[in-house]
Design a protein around this motif. Structure first.
Motif, PDB file in Angstrom:
ATOM      1  N   GLY A 176      23.442   5.969 -17.745  1.00  0.00           N
ATOM      2  CA  GLY A 176      24.282   4.419 -17.422  1.00  0.00           C
ATOM      3  C   GLY A 176      24.595   4.257 -14.989  1.00  0.00           C
ATOM      4  O   GLY A 176      25.590   4.173 -15.636  1.00  0.00           O
ATOM      5  N   CYS A 177      23.658   5.379 -14.205  1.00  0.00           N
ATOM      6  CA  CYS A 177      24.240   6.323 -12.568  1.00  0.00           C
ATOM      7  C   CYS A 177      23.501   5.193 -12.400  1.00  0.00           C
ATOM      8  O   CYS A 177      21.629   4.660 -11.635  1.00  0.00           O
ATOM      9  N   ALA A 178      23.916   3.768 -12.564  1.00  0.00           N
ATOM     10  CA  ALA A 178      23.310   2.396 -11.872  1.00  0.00           C
ATOM     11  C   ALA A 178      22.990   3.034 -10.197  1.00  0.00           C
ATOM     12  O   ALA A 178      21.889   2.916  -9.929  1.00  0.00           O
ATOM     13  N   ALA A 179      23.985   4.145  -9.368  1.00  0.00           N
ATOM     14  CA  ALA A 179      23.816   3.804  -8.225  1.00  0.00           C
ATOM     15  C   ALA A 179      22.349   5.128  -7.726  1.00  0.00           C
ATOM     16  O   ALA A 179      21.927   5.348  -6.874  1.00  0.00           O
TER      17      ALA A 179
ATOM     18  N   LEU B 129      32.244  13.903 -22.059  1.00  0.00           N
ATOM     19  CA  LEU B 129      32.449  15.249 -21.692  1.00  0.00           C
ATOM     20  C   LEU B 129      32.597  14.948 -19.969  1.00  0.00           C
ATOM     21  O   LEU B 129      32.779  15.438 -18.844  1.00  0.00           O
ATOM     22  N   GLY B 130      32.190  13.479 -19.655  1.00  0.00           N
ATOM     23  CA  GLY B 130      32.551  12.868 -18.758  1.00  0.00           C
ATOM     24  C   GLY B 130      31.422  12.734 -17.441  1.00  0.00           C
ATOM     25  O   GLY B 130      31.732  13.047 -15.900  1.00  0.00           O
ATOM     26  N   ALA B 131      30.264  13.112 -18.257  1.00  0.00           N
ATOM     27  CA  ALA B 131      29.151  13.286 -16.726  1.00  0.00           C
ATOM     28  C   ALA B 131      28.913  11.836 -15.635  1.00  0.00           C
ATOM     29  O   ALA B 131      29.132  11.141 -16.882  1.00  0.00           O
ATOM     30  N   GLY B 132      29.425  12.025 -15.079  1.00  0.00           N
ATOM     31  CA  GLY B 132      29.074  10.641 -14.038  1.00  0.00           C
ATOM     32  C   GLY B 132      27.763  10.431 -13.634  1.00  0.00           C
ATOM     33  O   GLY B 132      27.046   9.331 -12.185  1.00  0.00           O
TER      34      GLY B 132
END
Ligand SMILES: Cc1cc2nc3c(=O)[nH]c(=O)nc-3n(C[C@H](O)[C@H](O)[C@H](O)COP(=O)(O)OP(=O)(O)OC[C@H]3O[C@@H](n4cnc5c(N)ncnc54)[C@H](O)[C@@H]3O)c2cc1C
Ligand code: FES
Lengths: 488, 112
Positions: free
Chosen positions: A457-460, A424-427
């Motif tokens: 996996g949201c490194a930021a 679903l492209g959740a960033g």
């Protein structure tokens, strides 16, 4: 004089005023409150709990008649001293200790802060007060990582088991595996064993090797070395085996825990195939370090940083000021570092509050300030080392199977989170939350927040603070009253 | 101060802390009597009676009990004296408390 809800709200007068409000009566908040009062400031000390002490000096409820409460703690004399000073200051009205007051929000009102709290075991009462300066010492809660079976009854937080033991004199079971990462596990394993539980093994996912690679930092904090030696000896005495670079990767049982599988980890915390071994037990006490409780500070706009342990902590200057004027913080809110650091920071913060309140003149406390600053730097360096040694390696996400629940409140699985990201492209974790409801339940992501961010996996976002408008559940009637109060 | 090590005392949490509690009392859990000590939370009373779960989840009906022990996870929600959603780890037990397993959000039984 107690500040009751009715007093604070039913009169049209402004709420009671104080020079310094300290939120949290743990080691940091207690040390701060008594030091500030010693310096002549009027202090209000608020704490959600019924008795002072915080998580470390959590004492058995008075009705339990503990004649040796110190047996469950180390350094009890230090606490007893602080409590006596608190009592003396209360006696002369310099400190008002508002126990059972959980602060749910702080707002700026002109040159002051207005604190709103819920009171009583039901959270049905409310109180408000104004303070010129604010010191936040709200401590921390435990960090958890999900793995198959971790929602089964009999799996409890390691710090949670410790808290229930200290306050209620109870154990969750008879044969308890202690697992996770971080030095707190050693204290927990020793306490449980001394209280009569059989603790066959302490499973540590990190290692202690990193400490040895920083001899200067170690040598600078001999107190920590002594503590480690004490725990090590106690583990041996209580026949607790220690396995490092291992993790519990599965829990067995249908209604409650019957055993766990312990696997060896590689350097990144990935389980090594074929290394799983079953250990029988009726309880698993698990935790992966602690997370600072920052809701009030973040709500006020205080800046945060990411510590070596991978979680957000407040940005503080060497005198414990946050980035917001007239707001200080001490103890675990500035990064996880243990009780001695909390005591040191509480005292140091209060000394600088006194100076500022008295127009900046550094009086007789100047030397003490220098000594405290030095001690703090030393202990903070050690805390960073500790955080790095036990920070979850990226491979832990392989512990979670597709159907492993990550968010316990909303029952959201690792599979659902991965789908939200991959398909679903959740960033970012906010989108993951909206798509899956992970972190939207009762606990507002306190338990799953770290895991969801890492799985997404949201490194930021690593080490970004959670944002919660309210620090605890607040009845609608209380909210409405607070709003009316502001309008009036 | 001379420390006397009482090796004979069984190693229990109460033994370690030298607890001399005031008179105990009873509460009920799902209809069965459970012994409580003054000052213990509802969760502590249930743990002492080897009860580890006292609610079922809303979606999958899975059993849950106390997890964080300090009021932040909300896994220990339970129905006490007819009121659902109480945090058992924070709520002191009182004589005669009627504690019942909370199914889902605990409101189903309150509709009729
Ligand atoms: C459950 C738990 C058990 C622990 N057990 C141990 C142990 O056995 N050994 C060990 O070495 N370390 C232990 N720790 C770590 C220990 O908490 C710290 O080393 C030390 O207590 C930090 O002191 P502090 O004053 O910063 O915070 P704390 O001791 O956590 O004190 C914070 C206080 O703030 C109060 N508070 C929080 N939010 C609010 C609010 N919104 N309104 C009002 N009051 C609020 C809390 O009730 C608490 O009393 C434990 C941590 C946790 C979370
Ligand atoms: S056990 Fe976590 S809120 Fe009660």
């Amino acid at each position: 004089m107690p500040v009751s809800s009715t007093e604070a709200h039913d009169s049209a007068d402004a709420p009671p005023f104080t020079e310094l409000a300290v939120v949290g009566a743990g080691p940091a908040g207690l040390a701060a409150a008594v030091t500030a009062a010693d310096g002549g400031l009027q202090v209000i000390l608020l704490d959600a709990a019924d008795a002072p002490g915080g998580q470390y000096y959590r004492a058995p409820a008075p009705g339990l008649g503990a004649t040796r409460p110190e047996a469950l703690h180390h350094g009890w004399a230090r606490f007893a001293g602080l409590r006596d000073r608190l009592d003396r200051h209360r006696g002369v009205g310099r400190i008002r200790h508002l126990a059972g007051h959980q602060v749910w929000a702080v707002e700026r009102t002109g040159a002051d802060w207005t604190l709103h709290a819920v009171t009583g075991p039901d959270g049905g009462g409310s109180a408000a007060l104004r303070a010129r300066r604010l010191l936040i010492a709200t401590g921390s809660h435990e960090r958890q990582l999900p793995f198959p079976g971790w929602t089964l009854p009999g799996v409890v937080g390691a710090a949670g088991a410790q808290a229930m033991l200290k306050s209620g004199l109870v154990l969750p079971g008879r044969r308890i595996v202690v697992a996770g990462s971080g030095p707190l596990l050693q204290a927990v394993a020793v306490s449980l064993a001394r209280a009569g539980a059989q603790v066959p093994v302490l499973v540590e996912a990190g290692g202690y090797g990193a400490y040895g690679r920083a001899p200067l930092v170690l040598a600078a904090d001999p107190g920590r070395l002594r503590e480690a030696a004490r725990h090590g000896a106690a583990l041996v005495r209580n026949r607790v085996r220690v396995l490092t670079h291992h993790a519990v990767t599965a829990v067995h049982g249908t209604d409650r825990v019957e055993g766990v599988t312990v696997s060896r980890l590689d350097r990144e915390w990935r389980p090594l195939p074929g290394t799983g071994r079953r250990i029988d037990c009726d309880t698993l006490a698990v935790g992966h370090g602690l997370v600072p409780l920052l809701d009030l500070a973040v709500g006020l706009g205080c800046a945060t940083r990411c510590g070596a342990d991978g979680v957000a902590a407040l940005v503080l200057d060497e005198d414990l000021r946050t980035t917001v004027p007239r707001v200080w913080a001490a103890g675990e809110t500035g990064g996880i570092g243990g009780v001695q650091l909390a005591l040191t920071e509480g005292e140091l913060a209060a000394l600088t509050v006194i100076d500022e309140a008295r127009g900046g003149a550094r009086g007789r406390g100047a030397r003490r300030v220098i000594a405290l600053r030095r001690a703090r730097r030393r202990m903070r360096a050690f805390a960073e080392l500790m955080g790095a040694a036990h920070r979850p390696g990226p491979g832990w996400i392989e512990w979670a199977a597709e159907d492993t629940e990550v968010c316990r409140c909303e029952e959201v699985t690792a599979g659902a989170i991965r789908t939200a990201v991959d398909e679903l492209g959740a960033g970012d974790s906010r989108t993951v939350k909206l798509l899956t409801r992970a972190g939207m339940g009762w606990c507002q992501g306190r338990v799953c927040g770290f895991a969801v961010r890492e799985l997404a996996g949201c490194a930021a976002e690593a080490g970004a603070p959670d944002r919660r408008p309210l620090a605890c559940p607040v009845p609608l009637s209380t909210l409405a009253r607070a709003v009316r109060h502001e309008d009036g | 101060m001379i420390r006397i090590r009482r090796r004979t005392a069984a190693r229990t949490p109460a033994g370690v802390a030298g607890a001399e509690p005031g008179p105990g009392f009873e509460i009920t859990f799902d209809g069965s009597p459970v012994h409580a000590l003054p000052g213990q939370s509802v969760a502590a009373v249930l743990w002492a009676a080897s009860v580890l779960s006292w609610r079922t989840t809303r979606v999958n009906g899975e059993p849950r009990g106390a997890f964080c022990g300090i009021g932040s996870c909300f896994d220990c929600l339970v129905t006490v004296n007819g009121l659902p959603g109480r945090r058992a780890c924070l709520l002191p037990a009182r004589p005669g408390d009627v504690v019942t397993t909370q199914e889902g959000d605990g409101h189903a039984g309150l509709l009729h």
